[in-house]
Scaffold this motif. Structure first.
Motif, mmCIF file in Angstrom:
data_model
loop_
_atom_site.group_PDB
_atom_site.id
_atom_site.type_symbol
_atom_site.label_atom_id
_atom_site.label_comp_id
_atom_site.label_asym_id
_atom_site.label_seq_id
_atom_site.Cartn_x
_atom_site.Cartn_y
_atom_site.Cartn_z
ATOM 1 N N ALA A 288 -23.011 6.534 38.104
ATOM 2 C CA ALA A 288 -23.097 7.319 39.338
ATOM 3 C C ALA A 288 -22.706 8.767 39.080
ATOM 4 O O ALA A 288 -23.348 9.702 39.601
ATOM 5 N N ALA A 289 -21.662 8.988 38.274
ATOM 6 C CA ALA A 289 -21.256 10.354 37.946
ATOM 7 C C ALA A 289 -22.331 11.065 37.126
ATOM 8 O O ALA A 289 -22.608 12.254 37.338
ATOM 9 N N ALA A 290 -22.948 10.359 36.176
ATOM 10 C CA ALA A 290 -24.024 10.966 35.378
ATOM 11 C C ALA A 290 -25.204 11.343 36.262
ATOM 12 O O ALA A 290 -25.775 12.433 36.125
ATOM 13 N N ASN B 260 -25.819 1.760 27.523
ATOM 14 C CA ASN B 260 -26.579 1.568 28.756
ATOM 15 C C ASN B 260 -26.867 2.889 29.442
ATOM 16 O O ASN B 260 -27.963 3.105 29.977
ATOM 17 N N LEU B 261 -25.905 3.796 29.406
ATOM 18 C CA LEU B 261 -26.072 5.106 30.036
ATOM 19 C C LEU B 261 -27.133 5.927 29.301
ATOM 20 O O LEU B 261 -27.980 6.580 29.926
ATOM 21 N N TRP C 255 -15.066 1.577 36.242
ATOM 22 C CA TRP C 255 -15.920 2.383 35.370
ATOM 23 C C TRP C 255 -17.367 1.887 35.326
ATOM 24 O O TRP C 255 -18.262 2.652 34.979
ATOM 25 N N ILE C 256 -17.612 0.647 35.701
ATOM 26 C CA ILE C 256 -18.980 0.123 35.623
ATOM 27 C C ILE C 256 -19.910 0.893 36.554
ATOM 28 O O ILE C 256 -21.022 1.282 36.167
ATOM 29 N N THR D 142 -27.458 17.421 40.422
ATOM 30 C CA THR D 142 -26.907 18.726 40.808
ATOM 31 C C THR D 142 -27.419 19.829 39.895
ATOM 32 O O THR D 142 -27.767 20.919 40.363
ATOM 33 N N ALA D 143 -27.477 19.556 38.594
ATOM 34 C CA ALA D 143 -27.990 20.552 37.649
ATOM 35 C C ALA D 143 -29.444 20.884 37.934
ATOM 36 O O ALA D 143 -29.848 22.061 37.925
ATOM 37 N N VAL D 144 -30.260 19.869 38.214
ATOM 38 C CA VAL D 144 -31.668 20.114 38.530
ATOM 39 C C VAL D 144 -31.790 20.909 39.822
ATOM 40 O O VAL D 144 -32.625 21.823 39.929
#
Length: 300
Positions: free
Chosen positions: A273-275, A93-94, A267-268, A281-283
C-alpha cells in the motif's frame, strides 16, 4: 519651440524602440524532478527487480511464515520486508507486483488512448452525426462510476492480465476521446487547415498532417495523469479478486490477503500500500508539472 528642442525630439523619434527581452523558458519545478526520480526507481525495480531478488514471488514457505521485516529465514536469508501468512517473501512480491502494475498501466494507456484518439479525432473534425453519437456514448459511460463499470466488466471477462487491460481501456477511452475532440475542433477552422482544404487535400491527409499534431500535447498530459489512476484501479480490482490471477503477484492482492493480519503482521498490507501510494503520488506530481509547463496560460 527652439531649434535645439526640435532636433532633440527628431533624434529621439529616429531611435527605434528597444526590443522586448525574450521570455525566459519556464523552469521545471523541483517537485517534478523528485517525482521523476521516484518513478524512475519504480521502473528500474519493475525491469531488474527479479534479478535483485531472485525468489519466486508466489512460492509458499510455511516454516517461515509471518516473519517481521529484517528477520532471517531458516536458510539464513534476510526477509527485508518480512513474509506473509504463506511464507512468501514480500520484497520479491513487491518487485514482481511493480512489473504487473507498470505493464497494465502502459498497455491500458496505449489501447485506451489509441481508441479515444481515433474517436475524438473523427468526431471533432467532422462534427455532425459522428460527433453526436460519440458524445452521447461518452456521456452515458461517464454517468456510471468508472470503478463500478470496471467491476462489472472484470466480473464478466474473468481474472487475467489481458482482461484487466481490456476492462480498464474501456473505462478510460472516453477521457482521451474528449481531449482529442476538443483539440480537433479548435484546429479544424484555423487558416492553415482551410488553406490545405482549398488546395485539394483530402480529409484523411488534413487530419493526419494538420489536425493530429495539435492533439499530441494535451493527450500526453492526460496520459500522464491517467497512469496513476489506472494503477489504483488495477490494485482495486485485484483487491476484490477480479484483477490478475491468484498465481500472479499484485499489490492489490497482497493488500487484500494481509487485511486479516493487520494487528499481528501489519507489514503484509502496509508495504504494497505504501509503494502504491508513493508511485501514484509521484506520477500525479509529474502530471501536474507537465501540465503547468505545457499550458501557455501558466507562463504569462
Amino acid at each position: 519651440m527652439s531649434a535645439a528642442t526640435t532636433t532633440t525630439t527628431a533624434g529621439a523619434a529616429a531611435v527605434p524602440p528597444a526590443a522586448a527581452p525574450p521570455r525566459a523558458a519556464r523552469k521545471v519545478p523541483p517537485r517534478v524532478w523528485i517525482g521523476g526520480g521516484v518513478l524512475a526507481l519504480f521502473v528500474l525495480a519493475a525491469v531488474v527487480g527479479p534479478l535483485l531478488r531472485p525468489y519466486d514471488a508466489v512460492a509458499t514457505d510455511l516454516p517461515n511464515r509471518l516473519l517481521a521485516p529484517g528477520e532471517r529465514t531458516d536458510a539464513g536469508d534476510v526477509a527485508w520486508l518480512g513474509t506473509d501468512q504463506m511464507g512468501r517473501d514480500l520484497l520479491a512480491n513487491l518487485l514482481a507486483g511493480s512489473r504487473i502494475s507498470l505493464l497494465v498501466a502502459c498497455a491500458t494507456i496505449l489501447v485506451g488512448g489509441a481508441a479515444g484518439l481515433l474517436v475524438g479525432l473523427v468526431s471533432g473534425y467532422f462534427g455532425g452525426w459522428p460527433d453526436t453519437i460519440a458524445s452521447r456514448v461518452g456521456d452515458i459511460q461517464l454517468a456510471f462510476p468508472s470503478i463500478l463499470l470496471a467491476i462489472v466488466l472484470a466480473g464478466v471477462l474473468g481474472p487475467s492480465v489481458t482482461n484487466i487491460v481490456i476492462t480498464l481501456a474501456i473505462t478510460r477511452w472516453v477521457i482521451f476521446a474528449r481531449v482529442a475532440r476538443a483539440s480537433a475542433m479548435a484546429t479544424r477552422r484555423l487558416g492553415f487547415v482551410d488553406s490545405a482544404r482549398v488546395l485539394g487535400a483530402g480529409h484523411l491527409r488534413i487530419m493526419v498532417r494538420h489536425v493530429l499534431p495539435s492533439c499530441w500535447q494535451p493527450l500526453l498530459v492526460a496520459a500522464t495523469v491517467q497512469v496513476g489512476l489506472v494503477m489504483v484501479a488495477e490494485a482495486s480490482l485485484s483487491f476484490l479478486g477480479l484483477g490478475v490471477p491468484v498465481d500472479t503477484a499484485s499489490w492489490g492482492a497482497t493488500v487484500s490477503v494481509g487485511r486479516d493480519y493487520l494487528g499481528s503482521a501489519w507489514w503484509i498490507s502496509t508495504m504494497p500500500a505504501a509503494a502504491l501510494a508513493l508511485v501514484v503520488t509521484a506520477v500525479g506530481v509529474i502530471g501536474d508539472g507537465f501540465r503547468d509547463v505545457s499550458d501557455p496560460r501558466s507562463q504569462i
